[in-house]
Design an enzyme around this catalytic site. Structure first.
Site, PDB file in Angstrom:
ATOM      1  N   GLY A  18       0.831  -1.214   0.000  1.00  0.00           N
ATOM      2  CA  GLY A  18       0.000   0.000   0.000  1.00  0.00           C
ATOM      3  C   GLY A  18       0.856   1.250   0.000  1.00  0.00           C
ATOM      4  N   ASP A  20      -3.114  -7.585  -4.987  1.00  0.00           N
ATOM      5  CA  ASP A  20      -4.125  -7.313  -3.969  1.00  0.00           C
ATOM      6  C   ASP A  20      -3.791  -8.216  -2.782  1.00  0.00           C
ATOM      7  OD1 ASP A  20      -6.472  -7.567  -2.402  1.00  0.00           O
ATOM      8  OD2 ASP A  20      -7.735  -7.055  -4.115  1.00  0.00           O
ATOM      9  N   LYS A  75      -7.143  -5.529  13.702  1.00  0.00           N
ATOM     10  CA  LYS A  75      -5.880  -4.943  14.179  1.00  0.00           C
ATOM     11  C   LYS A  75      -5.406  -5.632  15.459  1.00  0.00           C
ATOM     12  CE  LYS A  75      -5.305  -1.854  10.897  1.00  0.00           C
ATOM     13  NZ  LYS A  75      -4.165  -1.918   9.989  1.00  0.00           N
ATOM     14  N   ILE A  80      -4.231   9.674  11.988  1.00  0.00           N
ATOM     15  CA  ILE A  80      -3.195  10.192  11.083  1.00  0.00           C
ATOM     16  C   ILE A  80      -3.864  10.758   9.828  1.00  0.00           C
ATOM     17  CG2 ILE A  80      -1.076   9.611   9.825  1.00  0.00           C
ATOM     18  CD1 ILE A  80      -0.825   9.162  12.893  1.00  0.00           C
ATOM     19  N   ARG A 100      -2.464  -1.780  -5.028  1.00  0.00           N
ATOM     20  CA  ARG A 100      -3.575  -2.563  -5.559  1.00  0.00           C
ATOM     21  C   ARG A 100      -4.162  -1.803  -6.746  1.00  0.00           C
ATOM     22  NH1 ARG A 100      -9.077  -2.753  -2.146  1.00  0.00           N
ATOM     23  NH2 ARG A 100      -8.278  -0.650  -1.925  1.00  0.00           N
ATOM     24  N   TYR A 132     -12.744  -3.625  12.332  1.00  0.00           N
ATOM     25  CA  TYR A 132     -11.387  -3.062  12.228  1.00  0.00           C
ATOM     26  C   TYR A 132     -10.592  -3.355  13.502  1.00  0.00           C
ATOM     27  CZ  TYR A 132      -7.893   0.612  11.157  1.00  0.00           C
ATOM     28  OH  TYR A 132      -6.741   1.314  10.899  1.00  0.00           O
ATOM     29  N   SER A 133     -11.223  -3.167  14.666  1.00  0.00           N
ATOM     30  CA  SER A 133     -10.534  -3.458  15.929  1.00  0.00           C
ATOM     31  C   SER A 133     -10.142  -4.927  15.995  1.00  0.00           C
ATOM     32  CB  SER A 133     -11.432  -3.126  17.127  1.00  0.00           C
ATOM     33  OG  SER A 133     -11.723  -1.753  17.170  1.00  0.00           O
ATOM     34  N   ALA A 134     -11.047  -5.803  15.548  1.00  0.00           N
ATOM     35  CA  ALA A 134     -10.734  -7.245  15.555  1.00  0.00           C
ATOM     36  C   ALA A 134      -9.543  -7.535  14.650  1.00  0.00           C
ATOM     37  CB  ALA A 134     -11.949  -8.043  15.088  1.00  0.00           C
ATOM     38  N   SER A 175      -3.214  -0.416  14.932  1.00  0.00           N
ATOM     39  CA  SER A 175      -3.954   0.820  15.190  1.00  0.00           C
ATOM     40  C   SER A 175      -4.275   0.887  16.677  1.00  0.00           C
ATOM     41  CB  SER A 175      -5.271   0.803  14.407  1.00  0.00           C
ATOM     42  OG  SER A 175      -6.134   1.805  14.891  1.00  0.00           O
TER      43      SER A 175
HETATM   44  P1  NDP Z   1      -5.087   5.056   3.028  1.00  0.00           P
HETATM   45  O1  NDP Z   1      -6.521   4.746   2.832  1.00  0.00           O
HETATM   46  O2  NDP Z   1      -4.564   6.395   2.673  1.00  0.00           O
HETATM   47  O3  NDP Z   1      -4.180   3.973   2.276  1.00  0.00           O
HETATM   48  C1  NDP Z   1      -4.467   2.613   2.352  1.00  0.00           C
HETATM   49  C2  NDP Z   1      -3.438   1.869   1.517  1.00  0.00           C
HETATM   50  O4  NDP Z   1      -3.720   0.476   1.597  1.00  0.00           O
HETATM   51  C3  NDP Z   1      -3.472   2.261   0.051  1.00  0.00           C
HETATM   52  O5  NDP Z   1      -2.165   2.438  -0.423  1.00  0.00           O
HETATM   53  C4  NDP Z   1      -4.136   1.056  -0.619  1.00  0.00           C
HETATM   54  O6  NDP Z   1      -3.651   0.805  -1.930  1.00  0.00           O
HETATM   55  C5  NDP Z   1      -3.713  -0.053   0.289  1.00  0.00           C
HETATM   56  N1  NDP Z   1      -4.619  -1.194   0.187  1.00  0.00           N
HETATM   57  C6  NDP Z   1      -5.896  -1.282   0.645  1.00  0.00           C
HETATM   58  N2  NDP Z   1      -6.403  -2.480   0.336  1.00  0.00           N
HETATM   59  C7  NDP Z   1      -5.427  -3.172  -0.325  1.00  0.00           C
HETATM   60  C8  NDP Z   1      -5.348  -4.455  -0.878  1.00  0.00           C
HETATM   61  N3  NDP Z   1      -6.381  -5.307  -0.842  1.00  0.00           N
HETATM   62  N4  NDP Z   1      -4.187  -4.831  -1.481  1.00  0.00           N
HETATM   63  C9  NDP Z   1      -3.129  -3.986  -1.533  1.00  0.00           C
HETATM   64  N5  NDP Z   1      -3.155  -2.745  -1.020  1.00  0.00           N
HETATM   65  C10 NDP Z   1      -4.293  -2.345  -0.431  1.00  0.00           C
HETATM   66  O7  NDP Z   1      -4.827   4.740   4.551  1.00  0.00           O
HETATM   67  P2  NDP Z   1      -3.604   5.007   5.533  1.00  0.00           P
HETATM   68  O8  NDP Z   1      -2.395   5.379   4.794  1.00  0.00           O
HETATM   69  O9  NDP Z   1      -4.103   5.855   6.612  1.00  0.00           O
HETATM   70  O10 NDP Z   1      -3.457   3.524   6.122  1.00  0.00           O
HETATM   71  C11 NDP Z   1      -2.263   2.768   6.099  1.00  0.00           C
HETATM   72  C12 NDP Z   1      -2.304   1.779   7.257  1.00  0.00           C
HETATM   73  O11 NDP Z   1      -2.323   2.508   8.494  1.00  0.00           O
HETATM   74  C13 NDP Z   1      -3.553   0.906   7.270  1.00  0.00           C
HETATM   75  O12 NDP Z   1      -3.198  -0.403   7.674  1.00  0.00           O
HETATM   76  C14 NDP Z   1      -4.431   1.550   8.331  1.00  0.00           C
HETATM   77  O13 NDP Z   1      -5.315   0.644   8.908  1.00  0.00           O
HETATM   78  C15 NDP Z   1      -3.374   2.035   9.305  1.00  0.00           C
HETATM   79  N6  NDP Z   1      -3.820   3.078  10.203  1.00  0.00           N
HETATM   80  C16 NDP Z   1      -4.210   4.308   9.743  1.00  0.00           C
HETATM   81  C17 NDP Z   1      -4.643   5.284  10.636  1.00  0.00           C
HETATM   82  C18 NDP Z   1      -5.067   6.645  10.208  1.00  0.00           C
HETATM   83  O14 NDP Z   1      -5.570   7.406  11.069  1.00  0.00           O
HETATM   84  N7  NDP Z   1      -4.893   7.039   8.953  1.00  0.00           N
HETATM   85  C19 NDP Z   1      -4.686   5.013  12.078  1.00  0.00           C
HETATM   86  C20 NDP Z   1      -4.250   3.696  12.457  1.00  0.00           C
HETATM   87  C21 NDP Z   1      -3.820   2.781  11.545  1.00  0.00           C
HETATM   88  P3  NDP Z   1      -4.498   1.108  -3.280  1.00  0.00           P
HETATM   89  O15 NDP Z   1      -4.927   2.560  -3.183  1.00  0.00           O
HETATM   90  O16 NDP Z   1      -3.526   0.838  -4.359  1.00  0.00           O
HETATM   91  O17 NDP Z   1      -5.669   0.186  -3.266  1.00  0.00           O
END
Ligand code: NDP
Length: 243
Positions: A12, A63, A159, A188, A37, A155-157, A142
């Site tokens: 991601g 993916d 993480k 964030i 993805r 989501y909590s489950a 998270s």
């Molecule tokens: P974004 O929504 O900005 O980015 C999510 C990323 O995950 C994208 O790059 C997306 O890629 C990728 N992604 C989602 N589904 C898939 C998949 N099936 N296969 C491959 N890639 C995938 O979110 P954040 O940057 O905020 O999140 C990044 C991580 O941080 C996550 O795990 C999130 O749960 C965690 N997090 C975020 C918080 C926040 O407040 N922002 C707080 C706590 C944790 P693409 O666009 O190419 O599909």
């Protein structure tokens, strides 16, 4: 840019926290395999930025829910380039709803992406790392996986599952000098929280602001480093004092 001959996979990586991790890691000399993805454009820009500054970066589309595709592409990569130094399991989604209104799709999509993604990414890569007896695995959980969050039972489950899986894997890999840790961000500034009610959330954050992706990336890149060699099986929060 520095160069250190170590390759790191960031899932991601096209935008948000993953992009910040990839950029910061590249600045510290790691070569980056940038997974996406859908966000091909984001990853192409990222790669241009890294290679334009003299770093190494390659795109890798899959993916994280597609077990067979992950296995095929990641095994192809390690056959070609050897074991990764680092894996950053960052890809994740949320699909929030009060539990009575939570659909099967809300539940399944979040568990498949966030929790199954852990297995689908790390499993094909772990034996080559074990043979080299070195490396770092960093998962992104998270605050929601630590304390639970209203409207985020799924989501909590997922993480909390990642936290348990990370700690268990750390035990299994410690004797191979592979450090396995979890970073737990608070709120964030990324697309993920674009619809979150910040007026309600902000008063509960002691620092009275949301975090920046770069503030998460700084910790992740430290955990990738040689300096973090004795840190394993930990969950480290980046949350402005939220919990
Ligand atoms: P974004 O929504 O900005 O980015 C999510 C990323 O995950 C994208 O790059 C997306 O890629 C990728 N992604 C989602 N589904 C898939 C998949 N099936 N296969 C491959 N890639 C995938 O979110 P954040 O940057 O905020 O999140 C990044 C991580 O941080 C996550 O795990 C999130 O749960 C965690 N997090 C975020 C918080 C926040 O407040 N922002 C707080 C706590 C944790 P693409 O666009 O190419 O599909």
């Amino acid at each position: 840019m520095k160069q250190n001959n170590k390759i790191v996979l960031v899932t991601g990586a096209g935008h948000g926290i993953g992009r910040a991790i990839a950029l910061k890691a590249a600045k510290e000399g790691y070569s980056i395999v940038a997974n996406y993805r859908k966000d091909r454009e984001g990853v192409e820009e990222l790669i241009k930025e890294i290679t334009g500054s003299g770093g190494g970066a390659w795109p890798l589309q899959f993916d994280v829910t597609d077990r067979q595709d992950c296995k095929t592409k990641l095994e192809e990569w390690t056959e070609k380039a050897g074991a990764f130094w680092g894996i950053v399991c960052n890809a994740g989604i949320c699909s929030d709803n009060a539990f009575p209104a939570m659909t099967e799709i809300d539940w399944d999509s979040v568990i498949h992406t966030n929790l199954d993604g852990f297995y689908n990414i790390i499993h094909p890569l772990v034996m080559p790392m074990c043979r080299k007896k070195q490396g770092r695995i960093i998962t992104i959980a998270s605050v929601s996986g630590i304390i639970g969050n209203r409207g985020q039972v799924n989501y909590s489950a997922s993480k909390a599952g990642i936290i348990g899986a990370t700690k268990a894997l750390a035990l299994e890999l410690a004797s191979r000098s592979i450090a396995v840790n979890c970073v737990a961000p608070g709120v964030i500034e990324t697309d993920m929280i674009s619809r979150a009610p910040l007026d309600i959330i902000l008063p509960s954050i002691p620092m009275r602001r949301i975090g920046k992706p770069e503030e998460v990336a700084a910790l992740v890149v430290f955990l990738l480093s040689e300096s973090a060699s004795y840190i394993t099986r930990q969950v480290i929060s980046v949350n402005g004092g939220l919990i």
